[in-house]
Write an enzyme that holds these catalytic residues in place. Structure first.
Site, PDB file in Angstrom:
ATOM      1  N   ARG A  15       2.777   1.518   1.906  1.00 55.78           N
ATOM      2  CA  ARG A  15       2.322   0.135   1.973  1.00 55.78           C
ATOM      3  C   ARG A  15       3.131  -0.748   1.021  1.00 55.78           C
ATOM      4  NH1 ARG A  15      -3.970   1.180   0.844  1.00 55.78           N
ATOM      5  NH2 ARG A  15      -3.010   2.843  -0.398  1.00 55.78           N
ATOM      6  N   LYS A  75      -0.919   0.338  -5.157  1.00 62.50           N
ATOM      7  CA  LYS A  75      -1.565   1.401  -5.928  1.00 62.50           C
ATOM      8  C   LYS A  75      -1.352   1.193  -7.418  1.00 62.50           C
ATOM      9  CE  LYS A  75      -3.613   4.302  -4.655  1.00 62.50           C
ATOM     10  NZ  LYS A  75      -5.091   4.291  -4.436  1.00 62.50           N
ATOM     11  N   TYR A  94      -4.721  -2.272  -6.866  1.00 65.45           N
ATOM     12  CA  TYR A  94      -5.810  -1.315  -7.019  1.00 65.45           C
ATOM     13  C   TYR A  94      -5.553  -0.506  -8.282  1.00 65.45           C
ATOM     14  CZ  TYR A  94      -7.341  -2.012  -2.152  1.00 65.45           C
ATOM     15  OH  TYR A  94      -7.810  -2.539  -0.976  1.00 65.45           O
ATOM     16  N   HIS A  96      -8.549   1.512 -10.007  1.00 63.74           N
ATOM     17  CA  HIS A  96      -9.489   2.645 -10.029  1.00 63.74           C
ATOM     18  C   HIS A  96      -9.449   3.329 -11.395  1.00 63.74           C
ATOM     19  CE1 HIS A  96     -10.342   2.235  -5.758  1.00 63.74           C
ATOM     20  NE2 HIS A  96      -9.041   2.208  -5.522  1.00 63.74           N
ATOM     21  N   GLU A 118     -10.191  -3.645  -6.467  1.00 66.15           N
ATOM     22  CA  GLU A 118     -11.441  -2.984  -6.053  1.00 66.15           C
ATOM     23  C   GLU A 118     -12.687  -3.545  -6.709  1.00 66.15           C
ATOM     24  OE1 GLU A 118      -9.961  -0.554  -9.584  1.00 66.15           O
ATOM     25  OE2 GLU A 118      -9.069  -1.557  -7.845  1.00 66.15           O
ATOM     26  N   ASP A 270     -10.655   8.329  -5.251  1.00 63.45           N
ATOM     27  CA  ASP A 270     -10.078   7.313  -6.132  1.00 63.45           C
ATOM     28  C   ASP A 270     -10.970   7.029  -7.334  1.00 63.45           C
ATOM     29  OD1 ASP A 270      -7.549   6.592  -5.200  1.00 63.45           O
ATOM     30  OD2 ASP A 270      -8.363   5.310  -3.643  1.00 63.45           O
TER      31      ASP A 270
END
Length: 374
Positions: A15, A75, A94, A96, A118, A270
């Site tokens: 991505r 990520k 993101y 996490h 998130e 995650d």
């Protein structure tokens, strides 16, 4: 503002954080965009499209990290990127954090501004930047689970939908949120017998009304999960506590109750995973076996379908990125409560309580932190 889009380097992560159309939009607001060479190629967006949109193509990720005021990623930064983060730099991706103390400490030490996709949260409690990837991951969970039930993949050789004269497979979905509902719908569409579990009775009543007839709702308790898991061919873990570690709903001893070759798919990996035996895997090596049960715990499932995932993700992230770029991060979060929830770590301080509590670290309340900036 100078915005940088480095190429994702997590294993089989294809991505990209910004489409060429997103470049056009940011330039329209007076910003500059640098995109690393081939950053969009895995998603089907070659460098020429970014050049036509007005981006500058940069060969080196190091140069982008060094120059950009805001980094847009998909990520979380991984170990080889930790040294590239710097004081005052905005990183919008993101994170996490609750799944990794190492990452939490690295971002804290860097002094960077970590705004996590998130935990951006609307006033109704929904998570707008998590929803599209949760939809992808939920649908993929059933797809991957069905694949790994095949005997050549290590599973017990069950076709989820069955055939005339042969019973369909049994699917347990733990969690009635976006991931769980999408997983359940996909499994039901294949013809499986599906049970979806949640702790909210109002939610279960609603799901009972709107989901297909081959989906049964069940209150999520240890006793119910333990009782039902023996008949399951596929168990999908789809629980989420925003910003915090996922609860362990399937314990190690429960595996002995399961059929050999049954499959566990942990979409909550995650956030640390909701199965006691879960450990993060990659698309390169997606599964492992514990007590004859196949575990699929890929931490970036949507990365396997990057064209769909990239468009779905950037549709929702771009408006927030524009706000941050236009106003600066302090003014943007002060004026938009949704973005305020997204701020996890800033200037070396953890301002999101669940991240601090995950590792028993010091927490600075956001209101106190923001008042210190005046």
């Amino acid at each position: 503002m100078l915005i940088g889009v480095p190429k994702e380097i997590k294993t089989h992560e294809n991505r990209v954080a910004l489409l060429p159309s997103g470049v056009t939009e940011l330039l329209r607001h007076g910003h500059q965009v640098m995109v690393q060479k081939d950053a969009g190629l895995g998603s089907g967006f070659p460098d020429d499209l970014y050049k036509k949109a007005g981006a500058t193509i940069i060969d080196s990720a190091d140069d982008i990290w060094e120059k950009a005021e805001m980094i847009m990623k998909v990520k979380e930064p991984i170990e080889q990127e930790y040294h590239l983060m710097r004081d005052g730099q905005i990183i919008f991706t993101y994170f996490h954090f609750a799944a990794s103390q190492e990452l939490t400490e690295a971002v804290k030490l860097s002094g960077a501004i970590a705004i996590a996709y998130e935990t951006v949260e609307k006033l109704d409690g929904s998570l707008p930047l998590l929803i599209p990837m949760s939809e992808v991951a939920g649908r993929m969970a059933t797809q991957e689970g069905a694949k790994y039930l095949e005997r050549p993949m290590g599973g017990r050789g069950v076709l989820l939908g069955g055939i005339p004269g042969v019973r369909p497979g049994n699917v347990m979905v733990l969690g009635g949120g976006i991931v769980g509902v999408n997983a359940a719908r996909m499994a039901a569409g294949l013809g499986a017998n599906v049970t979806i579990y949640d702790i909210s009775l109002p939610k279960l009543r609603y799901l009972d009304e709107v989901l297909p007839a081959n989906i049964t709702t069940m209150f999520s308790s240890t006793a119910n999960i333990r009782n039902d898991i023996a008949n399951a061919d596929l168990v999908i873990g789809a629980v989420l506590i925003p910003g915090a570690k996922a609860p362990k709903l399937v314990t190690r001893d429960m595996l002995s109750l399961m059929k050999p070759g049954a499959v566990l798919v942990d979409v909550a990996i995650d956030q640390g995973g909701c199965f006691e035996t879960s450990k993060a895997t990659t698309h390169e090596h997606p599964t492992y076996v514990v007590d004859n049960v196949v575990h699929y715990c890929v931490a970036n499932m949507p990365g396997a379908v990057p064209y769909t995932s990239t468009i779905g993700l950037t549709n929702v992230t771009l408006p927030y990125a524009v706000q941050i770029a236009n106003k600066g991060w302090v003014k943007a979060i002060r004026e938009n409560r949704e973005l305020e929830f997204g701020l996890n770590i800033a200037n070396g301080k953890i301002v999101y309580r669940d991240v601090a509590e995950a590792f028993d670290l010091e927490w600075t309340p956001l209101t106190k932190f923001l008042s210190s900036l005046n």
